[in-house]
Write a protein that holds these residues in place. Structure first.
Motif: not given
Length: 237
Positions: A28-34, A38-42, A72-73
């Motif tokens: 999730a953190y990797n998704y968030f960093s990029l 939506d992918q991070a939240l899932e 934070l999101m």
């Protein structure tokens, strides 16, 4: 992401909820960093489903970190009500961790998010209380970087228009990142133009130009690398 997927596919991982949740938190953190929110939240929600019924210390810590990340999101989206809801859940959940088992940097991170959410809600006194408490909890640690805490203070002073203090703390952030060899292009391309603006306010055109040049150089490298990273993630999805 390659190693995360390998880890998730290990037979041992499927029988270890905490380990599985840890891999998914990293994912999730990797998704968030990029900026793939939506992918991070899932993925963060998957972590919540895994550990929300667990009663071990590590699960409590993971759950609080995830709630804070979700907060934070929503804060970045200016949804302050939802952001406040999740950071309050994070802090309440962390009360389950015994005092002698508290990870001070984990807890400090929660306080930073709470402070930033308060700042977004124009609760200046509360924001300073949480951010300063976050910094004070780790400032004497010489083995680990406290650039995130210094950054929160810099953001507080900038938002409250205390520009001289803001510049002082932003420069401390950069020194701290250099000292610990921390590479965070996402963050640097945010603060370099802010520092340039602060120097402009101080009529220091030389340093203003210096940090604008730093921004352009870092931004070009970031955009190229970010495009490659996002393409790799999309391919994996």
């Amino acid at each position: 992401m390659t190693y995360i997927e390998q880890g998730l596919n290990e037979k041992y991982t499927n029988n270890n909820i905490v380990l599985k949740a840890s891999f998914k938190e990293f994912k999730a953190y990797n998704y968030f960093s990029l900026y793939l929110d939506d992918q991070a939240l899932e993925e963060y929600k998957n972590v919540i489903n895994l550990v929300s019924q667990q009663t071990d210390i590590e699960s409590y810590q993971i759950l609080s970190r995830v709630y804070a990340s979700i907060s934070l999101m929503y804060a970045f989206k200016k949804d302050n009500k939802t952001a406040n809801f999740y950071i309050n859940k994070a802090l309440k959940n962390y009360q389950n961790v015994p005092v002698n088992k508290i990870d001070k940097f984990d807890f400090s991170g929660l306080l930073i998010v709470k402070g930033r959410v308060c700042l977004s809600n124009n609760k200046v006194d509360s924001a300073y209380y949480y951010i300063k408490k976050s910094y004070d909890s780790v400032k004497d640690d010489k083995k680990h970087s406290n650039y995130r805490q210094l950054s929160a203070l810099a953001e507080f002073y900038y938002t409250t228009k205390q520009y001289s203090k803001a510049l002082d703390y932003y420069l401390k952030v950069i020194n701290e990142m250099e000292k610990f060899d921390i590479k965070n292009a996402n963050y640097l391309i945010e603060i370099y133009p802010t520092i340039a603006e602060l120097y402009e306010r101080l009529d220091d055109s030389e340093n203003q130009k210096l940090f604008l040049d730093k921004y352009r150089k870092e931004s070009e490298q970031f955009q190229k690398k970010n495009t490659e990273n996002v393409q790799a993630i999309i391919n994996s999805i």
